[in-house]
Enzyme design. Sequence first.
Site, PDB file in Angstrom:
ATOM      1  N   GLY A 236       0.825  -1.195   0.000  1.00  0.00           N
ATOM      2  CA  GLY A 236       0.000   0.000   0.000  1.00  0.00           C
ATOM      3  C   GLY A 236       0.861   1.247   0.000  1.00  0.00           C
ATOM      4  O   GLY A 236       2.071   1.195   0.243  1.00  0.00           O
ATOM      5  N   CYS A 237       0.229   2.380  -0.262  1.00  0.00           N
ATOM      6  CA  CYS A 237       0.971   3.638  -0.346  1.00  0.00           C
ATOM      7  C   CYS A 237       1.508   4.061   1.023  1.00  0.00           C
ATOM      8  O   CYS A 237       2.702   4.361   1.166  1.00  0.00           O
ATOM      9  CB  CYS A 237       0.094   4.720  -0.958  1.00  0.00           C
ATOM     10  SG  CYS A 237      -1.604   4.777  -0.350  1.00  0.00           S
ATOM     11  N   TYR A 238       0.655   4.102   2.033  1.00  0.00           N
ATOM     12  CA  TYR A 238       1.134   4.447   3.368  1.00  0.00           C
ATOM     13  C   TYR A 238       2.217   3.473   3.855  1.00  0.00           C
ATOM     14  O   TYR A 238       3.268   3.912   4.349  1.00  0.00           O
ATOM     15  CB  TYR A 238      -0.018   4.474   4.372  1.00  0.00           C
ATOM     16  CG  TYR A 238      -0.930   5.670   4.276  1.00  0.00           C
ATOM     17  CD1 TYR A 238      -0.447   6.970   4.416  1.00  0.00           C
ATOM     18  CD2 TYR A 238      -2.294   5.508   4.065  1.00  0.00           C
ATOM     19  CE1 TYR A 238      -1.292   8.075   4.336  1.00  0.00           C
ATOM     20  CE2 TYR A 238      -3.155   6.605   3.984  1.00  0.00           C
ATOM     21  CZ  TYR A 238      -2.646   7.885   4.122  1.00  0.00           C
ATOM     22  OH  TYR A 238      -3.490   8.969   4.043  1.00  0.00           O
TER      23      TYR A 238
ATOM     24  N   SER B  41       5.657   4.333   2.283  1.00  0.00           N
ATOM     25  CA  SER B  41       6.312   5.543   2.795  1.00  0.00           C
ATOM     26  C   SER B  41       6.780   5.377   4.233  1.00  0.00           C
ATOM     27  O   SER B  41       7.718   6.057   4.663  1.00  0.00           O
ATOM     28  CB  SER B  41       5.368   6.739   2.697  1.00  0.00           C
ATOM     29  OG  SER B  41       4.272   6.607   3.586  1.00  0.00           O
TER      30      SER B  41
END
Length: 444
Positions: free
Chosen positions: A247-249, A252
């Site tokens: 996922g994106c979160y 990061s």
Amino acid sequence: MQQPQAQTMASAAGITSGQIQKNRILGSNSKPFAGIVLKKPQQVGALPLHVRGSIASSPRKLFSPKAAAPKSGDGIRIAVLGASGYTGAEIVRFLASHPQFHTKVMTADRKAGEQFGSVFPHLRTLDLPRLVAIKDADFSDVDAVFCSLPHGTTQEIIKSLPRHLKIVDLSAVCSAHTIFTSLIWVRSRLLLRNYCLQDFRLRDINEYAEWYGHSHRAPELQEEAVYGLTELQRDDIRNARLVANPGCYPTSIQLPLVPLVKAKLIKLTNIIIDAKSGVSGAGRGAKEANLYTEIAEGIHAYGITSHRHVPEIEQGLTDAAESKVTISFTPHLMCMTRGMQSTIYVELASGVTPRDLYEHLKSTYEDEEFVKLLHGSSTPHTSHVKGSNYCFMNVYEDRIPGRAIIISVIDNLVKGASGQALQNLNLMMGLPENMGLQYPPLFP
């Protein structure tokens, strides 16, 4: 498709770095840590290799020797499932300039029969097949699949695909704001409806059922699925048939935290993450909650204590620590199209300084092309990675003794989704992992 063993790339030159200053990097008397001096363009064969303001990956990491690359001119045939969404469009955009991948099948049930250029006019100049419904897709002339479907049927669809296909599943990068408006209670836990699922990212199918309120629909595939955080799972990805794109979160957050947890440089308790995402994370569907007047000139938190990425992040940190890690994570929706920033607050292990965190991340990522530590007190900006596969990060000393602040930024649609998916499939097919991704960020 026969694929002879690919040739080994030439070695890249080493990286030089500046002197590390012994001063704080936060506050009025701050002086910067030394950053990284970038490589000059290196000659590889007859073609110059341009680094474009990043850190060039070593040939060992850029090239996958365990999978055979196609013959020159052959090309690898790609299907994109869910091509009418934002992540699907980003994959198509990157594939358009990829020298080895060629788009042969594109699905979008609600747009079946339409030309892709009518769905995304900015890509109307590309020569692409018409969109078809998944049930009408012909996979007989396809070698690999990107699955970017928004619904919880992904597990069943992937289960039905021919076994010869290599698959990168980046489904469930859907609806940041839909999550906020579509919550239900299951087992005294605030959960998401089944159309916002991370279908193959959680290894434990019991934990999957606990968070999503129903059993996993393809447990036999979950056993073979490899988690695809490229820089940290590269060797497993090379040999995988099915990769669960992060996922994106989680991307990061885990890129800075996993190396620090593994090195025992930070305490496992009291990890606080304040993260913010652009509205494209909410998907392309028409939803009242995502109207301009609903989100403009404001910011709000959502999924408080219950966001679907929490177990994914904790799974990665727990693996790194070899003991259970629980985080405090609160995401926010920002009134911007693209971008994601995670501001991470950590407590230092005994005898560790913020400079130690910086130095360890620097040594971890100095040979990576797409992960870059910024120089000195420079602040990562989401606008500086827009449209690119980069992750920019930096470390700062907190005013509270014994604590540090880490800021990490990515483009949620690229490194947080489609770009990392392409990076992973490059590895799976034995190609340089930066192939088709060598775009500098778009600014302004």
